[in-house]
Design an enzyme around this catalytic site. Structure first.
Site, PDB file in Angstrom:
ATOM      1  N   GLU A 197     -58.636   0.418 -48.931  1.00  0.00           N
ATOM      2  CA  GLU A 197     -57.932  -0.817 -48.543  1.00  0.00           C
ATOM      3  C   GLU A 197     -57.071  -1.346 -49.688  1.00  0.00           C
ATOM      4  OE1 GLU A 197     -60.809  -3.544 -46.815  1.00  0.00           O
ATOM      5  OE2 GLU A 197     -60.678  -2.500 -44.917  1.00  0.00           O
ATOM      6  N   GLU A 384     -62.690   3.280 -40.675  1.00  0.00           N
ATOM      7  CA  GLU A 384     -63.632   2.159 -40.551  1.00  0.00           C
ATOM      8  C   GLU A 384     -63.308   1.434 -39.262  1.00  0.00           C
ATOM      9  OE1 GLU A 384     -64.069  -0.710 -43.745  1.00  0.00           O
ATOM     10  OE2 GLU A 384     -63.857   0.870 -45.256  1.00  0.00           O
TER      11      GLU A 384
HETATM   12  C1  BG6 Z   1     -63.750  -3.321 -45.211  1.00  0.00           C
HETATM   13  C2  BG6 Z   1     -64.311  -2.690 -46.448  1.00  0.00           C
HETATM   14  O1  BG6 Z   1     -62.919  -4.368 -45.594  1.00  0.00           O
HETATM   15  O2  BG6 Z   1     -64.591  -3.977 -44.346  1.00  0.00           O
HETATM   16  C3  BG6 Z   1     -65.819  -2.461 -46.433  1.00  0.00           C
HETATM   17  O3  BG6 Z   1     -63.670  -1.473 -46.761  1.00  0.00           O
HETATM   18  C4  BG6 Z   1     -66.490  -3.627 -45.752  1.00  0.00           C
HETATM   19  O4  BG6 Z   1     -66.268  -2.252 -47.744  1.00  0.00           O
HETATM   20  C5  BG6 Z   1     -65.977  -3.703 -44.324  1.00  0.00           C
HETATM   21  O5  BG6 Z   1     -67.875  -3.586 -45.781  1.00  0.00           O
HETATM   22  C6  BG6 Z   1     -66.646  -4.769 -43.484  1.00  0.00           C
HETATM   23  O6  BG6 Z   1     -66.580  -6.008 -44.136  1.00  0.00           O
HETATM   24  P1  BG6 Z   1     -67.875  -6.857 -44.412  1.00  0.00           P
HETATM   25  O7  BG6 Z   1     -67.448  -7.939 -45.282  1.00  0.00           O
HETATM   26  O8  BG6 Z   1     -68.353  -7.324 -43.082  1.00  0.00           O
HETATM   27  O9  BG6 Z   1     -68.844  -5.933 -45.064  1.00  0.00           O
END
Ligand code: BG6
Length: 486
Positions: A197, A384
């Site tokens: 990211e 993701e």
């Molecule tokens: C992304 C990141 O922004 O979102 C992850 O690459 C992160 O590291 C994921 O865990 C989800 O966000 P969060 O804050 O709910 O863990």
């Protein structure tokens, strides 16, 4: 069948959110090790000892006071110290991934596990050994590793002593680390991502920050672009079979109204937030609109001729991104706001929101895939996608997470449409196939996994793993190569 036969189904994690063992076997600290837990309304705190010897804390966008040093304080709880103890339990976790039929597992390498301060000439052999063991375990089940080299975890020493990524000196230090990864894990890993990211640095910086913040943020990004490009070149030299990608935090932006000013503002959000990084990493040069973005904040970048050459020669093979939400944006004041993943937009009445304010929008994923594929004409990976939610463990230990199944069903269906429309998609790794420490809030109660981990925000729990309903559902999805979403 929509998805290719060799489609890579799996899940994604990050070292600092799962490994734990923060100070074992020679690992050095990273910023997450001095960061406490938070909640949806209470931000995480970064702890330090001031020059007067007194403890103190700052939040994400605040600067460390003069003369202060980051420090672990006795009365604070640091969720990343233990993570979910993947460092000691990786065999059990990988066996569970294999049971679901994973073909890929996205993970990252902790920089400070290989180079505790970032300055050492030789890597920490214990760190290398750990990752080799993990890769060997994955191989046992024919699971392909997809490795992020940097996932928000610069060694703390570099943050404190060198001033983090705004300092060019981090470029060769990162390149040394990346080179170690490519050579030590040659043949074990074929898919790599340089920076997770990467666009967050600019995209999540509030628009009213002063010019110095923007100056530092754009320089930080430039240095990461160059580091990434050099790493790509070296990665290809070491093993021409390596496929190396960028990784962008994908948010689909919509104009909130049809006011032409909102249409222009929406384009600005795409350029600044999404395209700026993808364009440099895929096309190897800054886009025309970059100058406009720099001018806004009087930014003057330190860019050398060598940098420009490297950017050109180190473009990525694949474009990968995370996708959680869309966001509506407007120039109009007084609209109801919603926060998600450290960014703020206006509430969109056509979509639903999670308990953490992240907007569910499967159509936004199709939009993103199709638009990005047309722009870059490179294979894509969704690396993701997932939903953080409260789970309830029933008396018999079962967890009925139909909301999670529903989220994935809709997003996979949307991805399928994009593939049917011609997008070359190689992989889908859901975020958090196993519960882990949330990045933004440091919580465990914000659960993402198909696999439940018995660990709680106060640090208690057995760390035992168990299967949620979504575990069996995803297994079926993978077995049918995405055809059976019922
Ligand atoms: C992304 C990141 O922004 O979102 C992850 O690459 C992160 O590291 C994921 O865990 C989800 O966000 P969060 O804050 O709910 O863990």
């Amino acid at each position: 069948m929509s998805f290719r036969n060799d489609f890579l189904w799996g899940g994604a994690t990050a070292a600092n959110q799962i490994e734990g063992a923060w100070n074992e076997d020679g690992r050095g600290p990273a910023l997450t090790d001095v960061t406490t837990g938070g909640t949806v309304s209470e931000p995480r705190k970064i702890t330090f000892i001031g020059k007067d010897g007194k403890p103190g804390f700052i939040t994400r966008l605040e600067k460390l006071p003069e003369g202060a040093h980051y420090a672990v304080l006795d009365d604070c709880l640091y969720p990343n110290h233990e993570g979910i103890d993947f460092y000691h339990r990786y065999k059990e976790d990988i066996a569970l991934f294999a049971e679901m039929g994973f073909r890929v597992f996205r993970m990252s390498i902790s920089w400070s596990r290989l180079y505790p301060t970032g300055m050492e000439e030789e890597p920490n052999r214990k760190g290398i050994e750990f990752y080799r063991n993990v890769f060997a375990e994955l191989k046992k089940y024919n699971i392909e590793p997809l490795v992020t080299i940097w996932h928000f975890d610069t060694p703390l020493y570099l943050e404190e002593q060198l001033g983090d990524w705004k300092n060019r000196e981090l470029i060769p230090l990162f390149v040394k680390f990346a080179k170690t990864c490519f050579s030590e894990f040659k043949g074990l890993v074929h898919y790599w991502l340089t920076f997770n990211e990467i666009n967050n640095t600019i995209n999540f910086l509030p628009e009213d920050m002063d010019d110095q913040y923007y100056q530092d943020a754009y320089q930080h990004l430039h240095n990461q672009f160059v580091a990434s490009a050099r790493a790509v070149k070296i990665g290809h030299e070491i093993d021409p079979d390596n496929k190396i990608g960028c990784m962008i935090c994908g948010i689909t932006y919509y104009p909130h109204t049809d006011d032409p000013k909102d249409i222009l503002y929406n384009r600005y959000k795409w350029e600044k937030g999404i395209f700026y990084c993808g364009d440099v990493q895929c096309f190897g040069e800054y886009p025309t609109y970059a100058q406009k973005l720099w001018n806004e904040h009087n930014v003057k970048l330190d860019i050398t001729q060598e940098d420009l050459k490297d950017l050109k020669e180190g473009t990525v093979d694949i474009y990968t991104f995370s996708y959680y939400m869309s966001q509506s944006v407007t120039t109009h004041k007084g609209e109801e706001e919603t926060k998600g993943n450290m960014s703020i937009g206006t509430r969109n009445e056509y979509i639903e929101y999670s308990d953490w304010g992240w907007g569910f929008d499967p159509d936004g994923l199709q939009y993103y895939l199709e638009m990005i594929y047309d722009r870059y004409k490179r294979p894509l990976m969704v690396v993701e996608n997932g939903v953080g939610a409260y789970d309830t463990v029933e008396e018999d230990g079962s967890i009925h997470d139909d909301y999670r199944i529903d989220y994935f069903r809709k997003h996979i269906a949307s991805m399928k449409k994009a593939v049917d429309n011609g997008v070359d998609l190689l992989a889908y790794t859901t975020w958090g196939p196993i519960d882990l420490v949330a990045a933004s809030t440091g919580e465990m109660r914000k659960r993402y996994g198909f696999i439940y981990v018995d660990k709680h925000d106060d640090g208690t729990g057995t760390l035992n793993r168990s299967r949620k309903d979504s575990f069996f559902w995803y297994k079926k999805v993978i077995a049918s190569n995405g055809e059976d979403l019922d």
